[in-house]
Design a protein around this motif. Structure first.
Motif, PDB file in Angstrom:
ATOM      1  N   VAL A 128     -12.219   2.320  -3.459  1.00 14.12           N
ATOM      2  CA  VAL A 128     -11.141   1.696  -2.670  1.00 14.12           C
ATOM      3  C   VAL A 128     -11.236   0.163  -2.731  1.00 14.12           C
ATOM      4  O   VAL A 128     -10.959  -0.518  -1.753  1.00 14.12           O
ATOM      5  CB  VAL A 128     -11.164   2.186  -1.199  1.00 14.12           C
ATOM      6  N   GLN A 129     -11.595  -0.368  -3.894  1.00 19.49           N
ATOM      7  CA  GLN A 129     -11.732  -1.817  -4.012  1.00 19.49           C
ATOM      8  C   GLN A 129     -10.413  -2.504  -4.265  1.00 19.49           C
ATOM      9  O   GLN A 129     -10.148  -3.583  -3.740  1.00 19.49           O
ATOM     10  CB  GLN A 129     -12.713  -2.145  -5.153  1.00 19.49           C
ATOM     11  N   GLN A 175      -6.467   1.485  -6.386  1.00 19.42           N
ATOM     12  CA  GLN A 175      -7.457   2.476  -5.976  1.00 19.42           C
ATOM     13  C   GLN A 175      -7.183   2.985  -4.567  1.00 19.42           C
ATOM     14  O   GLN A 175      -7.338   4.179  -4.290  1.00 19.42           O
ATOM     15  CB  GLN A 175      -8.860   1.881  -6.067  1.00 19.42           C
ATOM     16  N   LYS A 176      -6.775   2.090  -3.691  1.00 17.88           N
ATOM     17  CA  LYS A 176      -6.446   2.516  -2.327  1.00 17.88           C
ATOM     18  C   LYS A 176      -5.223   3.431  -2.317  1.00 17.88           C
ATOM     19  O   LYS A 176      -5.195   4.432  -1.579  1.00 17.88           O
ATOM     20  CB  LYS A 176      -6.232   1.294  -1.438  1.00 17.88           C
ATOM     21  N   GLN A 177      -4.213   3.112  -3.111  1.00 19.37           N
ATOM     22  CA  GLN A 177      -3.039   3.982  -3.189  1.00 19.37           C
ATOM     23  C   GLN A 177      -3.428   5.375  -3.678  1.00 19.37           C
ATOM     24  O   GLN A 177      -2.990   6.387  -3.120  1.00 19.37           O
ATOM     25  CB  GLN A 177      -1.996   3.367  -4.128  1.00 19.37           C
ATOM     26  N   LEU A 230       0.819  -1.207   0.000  1.00 20.68           N
ATOM     27  CA  LEU A 230       0.000   0.000   0.000  1.00 20.68           C
ATOM     28  C   LEU A 230       0.858   1.264   0.000  1.00 20.68           C
ATOM     29  O   LEU A 230       0.419   2.310  -0.477  1.00 20.68           O
ATOM     30  CB  LEU A 230      -0.929  -0.010   1.221  1.00 20.68           C
ATOM     31  N   VAL A 290      -8.145   3.967   4.976  1.00 20.36           N
ATOM     32  CA  VAL A 290      -8.211   3.423   3.618  1.00 20.36           C
ATOM     33  C   VAL A 290      -7.826   1.951   3.615  1.00 20.36           C
ATOM     34  O   VAL A 290      -8.472   1.119   2.955  1.00 20.36           O
ATOM     35  CB  VAL A 290      -7.301   4.230   2.673  1.00 20.36           C
ATOM     36  N   ARG A 291      -6.796   1.601   4.348  1.00 20.02           N
ATOM     37  CA  ARG A 291      -6.344   0.210   4.382  1.00 20.02           C
ATOM     38  C   ARG A 291      -7.456  -0.731   4.834  1.00 20.02           C
ATOM     39  O   ARG A 291      -7.644  -1.826   4.291  1.00 20.02           O
ATOM     40  CB  ARG A 291      -5.135   0.084   5.319  1.00 20.02           C
TER      41      ARG A 291
END
Length: 296
Positions: free
Chosen positions: A132-133, A137-139, A20, A112-113
Motif C-alpha cells: 500500500v505504498q 497499490q492502495k486502489q 483513491l 487503506v487510505r
C-alpha cells in the motif's frame, strides 16, 4: 410497443474527485451526467416509471435515478444537482447506519487510505501481504479487500473491516434530518434492509427480520409507507434468491431492484428490476454506455 426503462444506480456524489476512488462521481461530473440524461431521456420518478412500465404507458427513452445505502453526500451534493435540473430520484437507505454509522466497506477504504505501513496484513483469504505504498497499490488493495471480505460471515467481516479503520471515524452516512430533507424535496425514500447484509448468507428468519426492521425504521422517520426496496449488493442467485423475493413481497414492497445490468421492460419482474451503474467519466462514453445498456 415494448418500451424499455433505463434505471441508473449511484451510491455517492463527492464534493471533489477522490484519486483513491476514481469511480465515484464528484458534484461537477454528476451535474454533467444529469444534464445529458435530461437532454436525451425522459426522466421519471421511480414509482411512476415502474407503474407506467407495467401499464404499457411508458414514454420513449424513459429513465429514472436511484441511490443506494444512504450517504450524507446524497443530500449535500446530489440533491442540489437534481433540484437544479428538476429531476427526481429514489434513495434506498440502510437504516442501521443513519446518525453516525459506518459501513464495513468504508472502514476498509479508510484503513487503506490512512495506512502507515508499507504492507497490510489482514486475516482474510488472499490478504496476507497487500502493498500500500503507492496510489495504485492502495486502489488495488481496496478492490482486493472488498472482494475478499464481502462474502465472509457478517460478524467476521465487521470485525476485520473495522479493525483496519482509524479512530475517530469520518462520518459519511446521513443523519435523520438529511433523510427528511430529501423527502421534503419530493424525493422518494426506499428501503435497503437495516444492516445491509448479504441476504443469501443469513438464515431465513434473520434475513426477513432485517428486511422488516429496515422498512419499519424508515416508515417511523418518514411517517409514510415505504414501498420500494433494493437488494444489498443485488446479484440474483448470489446475494439473494427467490426466498428473499418472496420476503420482500410479503413485507409489502411493490417494486424491488437488483444490480443486474440491463434495461427493464414490460416482462421484467417488478420485484427484480435491473439497474445500471454509470462509471464513465466523460459525457460521450456515459451516453454510449446508456445507449448500449438499453440493448441488453
Amino acid at each position: 410497443m415494448n418500451r424499455r426503462l433505463s434505471i441508473l444506480v449511484y451510491h455517492r456524489v463527492l464534493a471533489q474527485p477522490d484519486p483513491l476512488l476514481p469511480e465515484l462521481p464528484d458534484a461537477r461530473l454528476f451535474d454533467r451526467h444529469m444534464a445529458l440524461l435530461k437532454r436525451c431521456f425522459r426522466v421519471l420518478p421511480v414509482s411512476e416509471a415502474v407503474t407506467r412500465l407495467h401499464q404499457g404507458t411508458l414514454p420513449a427513452w424513459a429513465a429514472c435515478i436511484t441511490f443506494d445505502d444512504g450517504y450524507a453526500d446524497n443530500a449535500e451534493w446530489a440533491l442540489p444537482v437534481l433540484q437544479r435540473h428538476g429531476l427526481s430520484a429514489a434513495f434506498f437507505i440502510a437504516s442501521d447506519y443513519l446518525n453516525g454509522g459506518r459501513m464495513w466497506n468504508d472502514a476498509v477504504i479508510a484503513g487503506v487510505r490512512d495506512a502507515r505501513q508499507q504492507v497490510l496484513q489482514i486475516a482474510a483469504p488472499g490478504c496476507a501481504a497487500l502493498p500500500v505504498q503507492t496510489l495504485r497499490q492502495k486502489q488495488l488493495a481496496i478492490d482486493h479487500l472488498l472482494d475478499a471480505l464481502k462474502y465472509l460471515p457478517q460478524r467476521q467481516r465487521h470485525e476485520l473491516a473495522h479493525g483496519m479503520a482509524p479512530a475517530p471515524a469520518e462520518e459519511l452516512m446521513m443523519r435523520m434530518h438529511q433523510l427528511r430533507q430529501l423527502q421534503a424535496a419530493g424525493m422518494e425514500i426506499g428501503a435497503h434492509t437495516a444492516s445491509h447484509p448479504i441476504l443469501a448468507k443469513l438464515p431465513d428468519a434473520d434475513a426477513l427480520a432485517d428486511i422488516v426492521r429496515g422498512k419499519a425504521a424508515l416508515e417511523a422517520i418518514t411517517q409514510t409507507p415505504v414501498t420500494l426496496f433494493a437488494y444489498p449488493n443485488g446479484k440474483p442467485g448470489l446475494d439473494y434468491d427467490q426466498r428473499h423475493v418472496a420476503m420482500v413481497k410479503a413485507t409489502g414492497f411493490t417494486a424491488a431492484f437488483s444490480t443486474v445490468t440491463a434495461a427493464a421492460d414490460a416482462t421484467s419482474d417488478p420485484l427484480q428490476l435491473p439497474r445500471y451503474t454509470p462509471w464513465e467519466q466523460d459525457r460521450p462514453r456515459f451516453l454510449l454506455r446508456l445507449l448500449a445498456n438499453r440493448r441488453i
